[in-house]
Motif scaffolding. Structure first.
Motif, PDB file in Angstrom:
ATOM      1  N   GLN A 215       0.853  -1.190   0.000  1.00 48.96           N
ATOM      2  CA  GLN A 215       0.000   0.000   0.000  1.00 48.96           C
ATOM      3  C   GLN A 215       0.891   1.245   0.000  1.00 48.96           C
ATOM      4  N   LEU A 216       0.581   2.177  -0.871  1.00 48.23           N
ATOM      5  CA  LEU A 216       1.407   3.375  -0.966  1.00 48.23           C
ATOM      6  C   LEU A 216       0.650   4.578  -0.416  1.00 48.23           C
ATOM      7  N   SER A 217       1.420   5.525   0.073  1.00 43.53           N
ATOM      8  CA  SER A 217       0.807   6.765   0.542  1.00 43.53           C
ATOM      9  C   SER A 217       0.370   7.591  -0.663  1.00 43.53           C
ATOM     10  N   VAL A 218      -0.434   8.618  -0.409  1.00 49.11           N
ATOM     11  CA  VAL A 218      -0.924   9.460  -1.503  1.00 49.11           C
ATOM     12  C   VAL A 218       0.246  10.020  -2.328  1.00 49.11           C
ATOM     13  N   GLU A 219       1.231  10.542  -1.645  1.00 48.41           N
ATOM     14  CA  GLU A 219       2.345  11.158  -2.366  1.00 48.41           C
ATOM     15  C   GLU A 219       3.138  10.122  -3.157  1.00 48.41           C
ATOM     16  N   GLN A 220       3.284   8.923  -2.571  1.00 48.09           N
ATOM     17  CA  GLN A 220       3.983   7.854  -3.304  1.00 48.09           C
ATOM     18  C   GLN A 220       3.203   7.451  -4.549  1.00 48.09           C
TER      19      GLN A 220
ATOM     20  N   VAL B 139      -4.630   4.012 -11.599  1.00 46.24           N
ATOM     21  CA  VAL B 139      -3.814   3.025 -10.899  1.00 46.24           C
ATOM     22  C   VAL B 139      -2.358   3.456 -10.978  1.00 46.24           C
ATOM     23  N   ALA B 140      -1.761   3.708  -9.832  1.00 46.65           N
ATOM     24  CA  ALA B 140      -0.382   4.202  -9.800  1.00 46.65           C
ATOM     25  C   ALA B 140       0.595   3.143 -10.300  1.00 46.65           C
ATOM     26  N   TYR B 141       0.385   1.911  -9.870  1.00 47.72           N
ATOM     27  CA  TYR B 141       1.375   0.871 -10.129  1.00 47.72           C
ATOM     28  C   TYR B 141       1.582   0.584 -11.613  1.00 47.72           C
ATOM     29  N   THR B 142       0.521   0.724 -12.398  1.00 46.14           N
ATOM     30  CA  THR B 142       0.653   0.461 -13.827  1.00 46.14           C
ATOM     31  C   THR B 142       0.599   1.767 -14.631  1.00 46.14           C
ATOM     32  N   GLY B 143       0.404   2.893 -13.975  1.00 44.34           N
ATOM     33  CA  GLY B 143       0.290   4.168 -14.677  1.00 44.34           C
ATOM     34  C   GLY B 143      -0.923   4.200 -15.587  1.00 44.34           C
ATOM     35  N   SER B 144      -2.080   3.815 -15.050  1.00 39.64           N
ATOM     36  CA  SER B 144      -3.272   3.701 -15.892  1.00 39.64           C
ATOM     37  C   SER B 144      -4.388   4.632 -15.439  1.00 39.64           C
ATOM     38  N   LEU B 145      -5.117   5.171 -16.424  1.00 39.49           N
ATOM     39  CA  LEU B 145      -6.355   5.891 -16.175  1.00 39.49           C
ATOM     40  C   LEU B 145      -7.494   4.941 -16.505  1.00 39.49           C
TER      41      LEU B 145
ATOM     42  N   LYS C 264      -5.601   5.078  -7.117  1.00 36.05           N
ATOM     43  CA  LYS C 264      -5.360   3.914  -6.270  1.00 36.05           C
ATOM     44  C   LYS C 264      -3.940   3.390  -6.490  1.00 36.05           C
ATOM     45  N   THR C 265      -3.555   2.422  -5.690  1.00 34.92           N
ATOM     46  CA  THR C 265      -2.215   1.849  -5.843  1.00 34.92           C
ATOM     47  C   THR C 265      -2.206   0.750  -6.908  1.00 34.92           C
ATOM     48  N   LYS C 266      -3.163  -0.209  -6.805  1.00 37.85           N
ATOM     49  CA  LYS C 266      -3.084  -1.441  -7.598  1.00 37.85           C
ATOM     50  C   LYS C 266      -4.318  -1.668  -8.469  1.00 37.85           C
ATOM     51  N   LEU C 267      -4.143  -2.455  -9.482  1.00 44.40           N
ATOM     52  CA  LEU C 267      -5.246  -2.796 -10.397  1.00 44.40           C
ATOM     53  C   LEU C 267      -6.427  -3.418  -9.661  1.00 44.40           C
ATOM     54  N   GLY C 268      -6.113  -4.315  -8.731  1.00 37.59           N
ATOM     55  CA  GLY C 268      -7.152  -5.057  -8.033  1.00 37.59           C
ATOM     56  C   GLY C 268      -8.144  -4.144  -7.316  1.00 37.59           C
TER      57      GLY C 268
ATOM     58  N   LEU D 174      -4.063  15.253 -15.990  1.00 39.96           N
ATOM     59  CA  LEU D 174      -3.996  16.405 -15.096  1.00 39.96           C
ATOM     60  C   LEU D 174      -4.504  15.971 -13.724  1.00 39.96           C
ATOM     61  N   ILE D 175      -3.564  15.817 -12.798  1.00 43.09           N
ATOM     62  CA  ILE D 175      -3.949  15.389 -11.450  1.00 43.09           C
ATOM     63  C   ILE D 175      -4.414  16.627 -10.681  1.00 43.09           C
ATOM     64  N   VAL D 176      -5.642  16.580 -10.201  1.00 42.37           N
ATOM     65  CA  VAL D 176      -6.181  17.744  -9.507  1.00 42.37           C
ATOM     66  C   VAL D 176      -6.410  17.405  -8.038  1.00 42.37           C
ATOM     67  N   ASP D 177      -5.773  18.161  -7.159  1.00 38.45           N
ATOM     68  CA  ASP D 177      -5.838  17.861  -5.729  1.00 38.45           C
ATOM     69  C   ASP D 177      -7.234  18.030  -5.156  1.00 38.45           C
ATOM     70  N   GLU D 178      -7.897  19.123  -5.541  1.00 34.31           N
ATOM     71  CA  GLU D 178      -9.217  19.389  -4.950  1.00 34.31           C
ATOM     72  C   GLU D 178     -10.257  19.546  -6.033  1.00 34.31           C
TER      73      GLU D 178
END
Lengths: 503, 250
Positions: free
Chosen positions: B56-61, B159-165, B194-198, B245-249
């Motif tokens: 599990q990764l933190s938001v920033e990770q 998904v962060a782990y695969t770099g997917s939208l 999220k972190t993972k595909l699952g 474009l990652i938007v925080d809020e």
């Protein structure tokens, strides 16, 4: 698959490939890159072995309960409005497709890459009906223009260079296109964009089908499979009956294994999970969706202890890239739809005619690199041995080889015969030995001596020299451990025939 | 031609039901069963390996990993604070690239942006909503998407782990908008990363059949092909230029 006939041997076909320098370079370059990409991706991912084992377990479980999971898929797909059909063989699937195309009065069909549709030779059938069938994967489009078949599961036009491709596309464009990858791809984009928009039917394959959601899953990089499943009003999906996995949860494992093994990517650019036709108020996606589930020889592997695992294959092509033989002879030499180690096993298995295809089982060094590379751990090298064995057992053997084998059996089953034969050989070779080698390319030595020299038979056999050796070694050998010694003595005591006969 | 005649489909269906018996009978008998297995087999394992569940990764990770993967695949990425920054980015992009034709999903997240873009006289904007569209109007929407320079979507997940939208289909979210235009601009609300595909796939397993979107698409970069001499080509069929474009809020 009656159209498949091994008209020439792998050896002959591979000569065509081996003489083609570009092909060899291209195949090597590509497979090397894919292989290295895969190694890097697998390493980066970590715990690769655990993922592999997990993938294997999921596939084993699903195939062992295929009747249940396939039925679940059918049920759920139908509940979403999919028209599901069953085809026992290629002809059946073609007939169904033609019925639909005819009813639709279709003029053109766009296809995304599907190995199953290669099994069917569907393009040919469509053309006879006057329906234009356009392959939309860049590589497939190129080989379609060339009138050829794919030579690699993942990179179908691996055997063509960009000059050859520019020539093919220039003909299509009606103007001279330079051999520049960007320009050539740009032309294909424009050309195929029109085809997508005017097509009546989109045809896709199916990487995975999800039993519990009735979805089909497509992996691709270009976006053509998305086009084919988004723009045309009718979609026909060809699905091998073994493509099933139970849930989307399991898809995470397959999505981890497949792209990494195929191209070294973490995920293909597009992974699409398609669950039925467009909903009533959706603006795009097919209005009508057909899934044709194909057997075509697959069920023959079920319940076969040696070959059932063949159905676990996820069609990634990693075994091709790892195979030293594929890397030399390329895909077309295998003669079937599937090439490389998986093709060497799958083609005879699907075709039910082991004898006819037996020589592709011999196009392997049995080194096991395919097994090492396989993301679901299919023991392909073992299967190749089983195939060779079945071939021999079914009596399709070379009479010369057969004679040789019975001669060998006759000779080796009696120690005195061996002794006499070796003695005879030592006398007979005197004419031929020069500097401890036999160079003459005669009789059984011809094949061997064409590339190297055979060593001469020594003056004394090991048995004859043993007395001297034993004396020289006296006292230097470590004592045999007592339990092994006891076991050996027991074996000796049980031996009949004075130890001169074996087996 | 639209849908096939009902009686034609019915005939095929009946044929399928007939063949189905033999098809499943064959599978069951080859697997050594007298009849088709009717109850769910016991599964000792399902989904990803155990160790993976603990990752599990933190938001920033997650942000860092997503950005790195997306860029490695050939995509562009920006991290922005709010939707007004998105508006500014797109204005700037349009001005620089001389884009004329835009298509945008009719999603709530993009409401402000739509209003602002509609006010611009320099561009031709199409809003994708097929909720009340006729057959002809649907075709028109697809044609507009095919002619668009830019398609604008808000993604449902990433998904962060695969770099997917991850985009899904419904009347306000056309599949064509993320596929047919030359450029894709995807707004990714930070909370959906999220972190993972699952984590994205599993909820779809339990979604009732009727609520499951017909199309769930994972997009991991620009359309690409290596089919000509293994030379990487971008934008073969799908968008060749893709912005996340990652938007925080939001």
């Amino acid at each position: 698959m009656s159209e498949h006939k091994a008209t020439s041997s792998v050896k002959e076909r591979s000569k065509v490939a081996l003489n083609n320098d570009f092909l060899r370079n291209a195949v090597k370059f590509t497979t090397e890159r894919l292989k290295n990409g895969k190694l890097a991706a697998a390493e980066e991912h970590g715990n690769w072995e655990e993922w592999r084992e997990r993938g294997r377990q999921i596939r084993l479980h699903t195939i062992a309960h295929l009747d249940y999971y396939l039925a679940r898929f059918v049920e759920n797909a139908r509940a979403q409005g999919v028209h599901v059909h069953f085809a026992a063989d290629a002809a059946d699937a073609v007939r169904l497709t033609m019925q639909i195309a005819e009813h639709k009065k279709a003029k053109s069909v766009v296809k995304s890459k599907s190995m199953v549709s290669e099994e069917l030779h569907i393009n040919h059938a469509l053309e006879q009906l006057g329906v234009e069938a356009v392959e939309t994967d860049l590589g497939e489009y190129i080989i379609q223009l060339a009138g050829e078949t794919p030579s690699h599961i993942i990179i179908p036009a691996i055997h063509k260079n960009r000059y050859q491709i520019a020539e093919l596309l220039s003909k299509e464009a009606g103007e001279e296109l330079p051999p520049d990858t960007g320009i050539l791809a740009g032309f294909v984009r424009r050309k195929l964009r029109e085809k997508f928009l005017e097509a009546d039917i989109g045809m896709t394959g199916c990487n995975f089908a999800i039993a519990e959601t009735g979805s089909i899953v497509l992996f691709e990089n270009e976006g053509n499979a998305r086009m084919v499943s988004t723009v045309p009003k009718t979609q026909i999906t060809f699905m091998g009956m073994e493509r099933i996995i139970p849930t989307l949860d399991d898809l995470e494992v397959m999505a981890t294994l497949l792209p990494r093994s195929a191209t070294g990517q973490k995920l293909t650019v597009y992974m699409s999970v398609i669950s039925g036709p467009q909903r009533q108020t959706d603006g795009d996606g097919p209005e009508e969706m057909h899934v044709i589930i194909l057997d075509n020889g697959r069920s023959l592997q079920l319940g076969d202890p040696q070959f059932q695992e063949l159905l676990n294959c996820i069609r990634c092509g990693a075994c091709l890239n790892a195979c030293p033989v594929y890397r030399h002879i390329g895909g077309h030499a295998y003669g079937g739809v599937y090439s490389g180690p998986i093709g060497a096993v799958l083609t005879p298995a699907l075709n039910k005619n082991v004898a006819e295809w037996d020589d592709i089982a011999n196009a392997s060094s049995l080194c096991g690199a395919c097994y090492e590379a396989c993301p679901v751990k299919i023991p392909l090298h073992d299967m190749l041995v089983y195939l060779r064995r079945r071939k021999v057992e079914r009596g399709s053997k070379d009479p010369l080889e057969q004679a040789g084998m019975s001669g060998f059996k006759f000779l080796m089953s009696n120690a005195n015969r061996v002794k006499a034969f070796v003695k005879l050989g030592r006398i007979g070779q005197k004419m031929l030995v020069r500097d401890g080698h036999i160079k003459a390319k005669i009789g059984p030595l011809k094949g061997w001596n064409s590339y190297r020299y055979a060593p001469s038979l020594p003056k004394q056999t090991f048995r004859e020299s043993w007395k001297d050796i034993e004396q020289g070694l006296a006292g230097t050998l470590p004592e045999l451990s007592t339990d092994i010694k006891a076991r050996m003595e027991q074996l000796m005591a049980q031996r009949t025939g004075g130890g001169k006969y074996h087996g | 031609m639209g849908k096939s005649d009902a009686d034609f489909l019915q005939r095929l269906h009946e044929e399928a039901l007939q063949k189905q018996e033999a098809f499943f009978g064959n599978i069951a008998s080859r697997l050594g069963r007298e009849r088709r297995l009717q109850t769910a087999p016991v599964r000792s394992i399902k989904g990803a390996p155990e160790f993976w569940e603990d990752v599990q990764l933190s938001v920033e990770q997650r942000v860092e990993l997503f950005m790195s993967n997306w860029q490695k695949a050939g995509g562009h990425v920006q991290r922005l604070s709010r939707m007004s920054d998105v508006k500014q980015f797109i204005d700037n992009f349009i001005a620089t690239t001389q884009a004329r034709h835009l298509i945008i999903q009719d999603q709530d997240e993009l409401a402000e942006l739509r209003t602002a873009l509609k006010a611009s006289t320099d561009i031709n904007l199409t809003v994708w909503n097929s909720g009340a569209a006729s057959e002809g109007e649907k075709d028109e929407l697809v044609a507009k998407a095919a002619g668009a320079d830019i398609g604008i979507v808000a993604v449902e997940h990433a998904v962060a782990y695969t770099g997917s939208l991850v985009v899904t289909s419904d009347p306000a979210r056309g599949r064509s908008v993320s596929l047919l235009p030359t450029t894709l601009i995807a707004v990714l609300p930070l909370s959906r990363l999220k972190t993972k595909l699952g984590e994205v796939l599993r909820p779809f397993d339990v979604l009732p059949l009727k609520e499951r979107p017909a199309g769930i698409h994972f997009i991991s970069g620009p359309s690409r092909s290596a089919d000509i001499e293994n030379d990487l080509t971008i934008g073969v069929h799908g968008p060749g230029v893709v912005y996340a474009l990652i938007v925080d809020e939001i």
